[in-house]
Design a protein around this motif. Structure first.
Motif, short mmCIF file in Angstrom:
data_model
loop_
_atom_site.label_atom_id
_atom_site.label_comp_id
_atom_site.label_asym_id
_atom_site.label_seq_id
_atom_site.Cartn_x
_atom_site.Cartn_y
_atom_site.Cartn_z
N GLY A 133 0.77 -1.25 0.00
CA GLY A 133 0.00 0.00 0.00
C GLY A 133 0.79 1.29 0.00
O GLY A 133 0.21 2.36 0.12
N VAL A 134 2.12 1.19 -0.15
CA VAL A 134 2.92 2.43 -0.13
C VAL A 134 3.47 2.67 -1.55
O VAL A 134 4.23 1.86 -2.07
N PRO A 135 3.10 3.81 -2.16
CA PRO A 135 3.66 4.11 -3.49
C PRO A 135 5.17 4.35 -3.40
O PRO A 135 5.64 5.00 -2.47
N VAL A 136 5.87 3.82 -4.40
CA VAL A 136 7.34 3.91 -4.40
C VAL A 136 7.83 4.62 -5.66
O VAL A 136 7.31 4.38 -6.76
N CYS A 137 8.83 5.47 -5.48
CA CYS A 137 9.54 6.09 -6.59
C CYS A 137 10.93 5.48 -6.64
O CYS A 137 11.63 5.45 -5.62
N GLY A 138 11.34 5.00 -7.80
CA GLY A 138 12.70 4.47 -7.95
C GLY A 138 13.64 5.60 -8.37
O GLY A 138 13.24 6.49 -9.12
N HIS A 139 14.85 5.57 -7.86
CA HIS A 139 15.85 6.60 -8.18
C HIS A 139 17.01 5.91 -8.89
O HIS A 139 17.68 5.06 -8.29
N ILE A 140 17.21 6.25 -10.18
CA ILE A 140 18.29 5.62 -10.95
C ILE A 140 19.15 6.70 -11.62
O ILE A 140 18.86 7.88 -11.53
N GLY A 141 20.19 6.25 -12.33
CA GLY A 141 21.18 7.18 -12.86
C GLY A 141 22.26 7.33 -11.79
O GLY A 141 22.71 6.33 -11.21
N LEU A 142 22.64 8.55 -11.50
CA LEU A 142 23.58 8.78 -10.38
C LEU A 142 22.80 8.62 -9.07
O LEU A 142 21.86 9.37 -8.81
N THR A 143 23.18 7.64 -8.30
CA THR A 143 22.51 7.39 -7.02
C THR A 143 23.51 7.78 -5.92
O THR A 143 24.48 7.06 -5.66
N PRO A 144 23.29 8.94 -5.27
CA PRO A 144 24.32 9.51 -4.37
C PRO A 144 24.71 8.60 -3.21
O PRO A 144 25.81 8.73 -2.67
N GLN A 145 23.83 7.66 -2.82
CA GLN A 145 24.21 6.77 -1.72
C GLN A 145 25.33 5.81 -2.15
O GLN A 145 25.92 5.14 -1.31
N SER A 146 25.61 5.72 -3.45
CA SER A 146 26.70 4.86 -3.94
C SER A 146 27.96 5.65 -4.26
O SER A 146 28.80 5.18 -5.04
N VAL A 147 28.07 6.85 -3.69
CA VAL A 147 29.18 7.73 -4.06
C VAL A 147 30.55 7.06 -3.92
O VAL A 147 31.43 7.24 -4.76
#
Ligand code: KIV
Length: 267
Positions: A133-147
């Motif tokens: 029941g929780v809408p999710v947005c995916g974040h791709i391309g440069l993902t800052p948590q993988s710096v």
């Protein structure tokens, strides 16, 4: 009384009608009110708060408690904008169950949607959260948590394999139930290709003019963040007139697609 608040169905309708979606990061109540009044569609309680609010040099130290606190601050005022909150580093990668527990805390704090970084690898997690029941947005391309994995904040999608992977990631996230994508720091033609590869809204952050909307870090577009800034950031305070005027200029520039300009895109 009609509910005028932005929601996932309205975001989808904006994509369908070709109306660019206007998004900004927001971390507290005063700005939540102002941005909503200026016509911003989506407030992102981003883990960029680690750098912008906490003075850290990356998003990595941010916790679920931090994002929940700032989400509560943003949700404390009435605003027509949708509130989306970031799942911070370490709060969702262990298992879909861990991700849902973190997402549930952000929803309880006032988030209408959560965002997490990663593509195909996170598809099962996106499915698990969405099905509950929780809408999710995916974040791709440069993902800052993988710096640290990148060795810096490096433009993504620079070769054929990387573009093919990004397209596969976008499709996998959509098939898993993601309702939106954020696409960060890729060449403009890659932004175009990914927007065409999926049916859900794609919000660009340094991904060219052909996305369904744009997002910037609030303090960057207000000219508060010290340089150097990425090339896709425009200082909307430059025309004067105060914070409200700067935000209104941004809203207008995104809606009319005069932002980003060619010089603000990666070739
Ligand atoms: O945390 C953040 O501000 C973000 C945007 C840069 C997209 O994720």
């Amino acid at each position: 009384m009609a509910d005028l608040r932005m929601n996932v169905r309205r975001l989808q309708a904006l994509r369908a009608s070709g109306t660019p979606i206007v998004a900004l990061t927001c971390y507290e109540a005063a700005f939540a009110r102002l941005l909503g009044d200026c016509g911003v569609d989506l407030l992102l309680v981003g883990d960029s708060l680690g750098m912008v609010v906490q003075g850290a040099d990356s998003t990595l130290p941010v916790t679920v408690d931090d994002v929940a606190y700032h989400t509560r601050c943003v949700a404390a005022v009435e605003s027509p904008a949708l509130i989306m909150s970031d799942l911070p580093f370490g709060s969702y990668q262990v298992s879909p169950q861990q991700a849902f527990e973190s997402a549930a805390r952000l929803v309880a704090a006032g988030a209408q949607m959560v965002k997490l970084e990663g593509g195909t690898l996170m598809a099962r997690t996106v499915e698990f959260i969405s099905e509950r029941g929780v809408p999710v947005c995916g974040h791709i391309g440069l993902t800052p948590q993988s710096v640290h994995q990148y060795g810096g904040y490096v433009v993504q999608g620079r070769n054929e394999d990387s573009v093919a992977q990004l397209i596969a990631d976008a499709i996998a996230l959509q098939e898993a139930g993601a309702r939106m994508l954020v696409l960060e720091t890729v060449p403009a033609p890659v932004g175009h290709a990914i927007r065409d590869a999926v049916d859900i809204p794609v919000i660009g952050c340094g991904a060219g003019p052909d996305c369904d909307g744009q997002v910037l870090v609030l303090h960057d577009m207000l000219g508060i963040t010290p340089p150097p800034l990425p090339r896709f950031v425009r200082d909307f305070s430059a025309g004067g007139g105060g914070v409200g005027e700067a935000v209104r200029r941004y809203v207008d520039a995104v809606r009319t697609r005069s932002f980003p300009a060619i010089a603000e895109c990666y070739p």
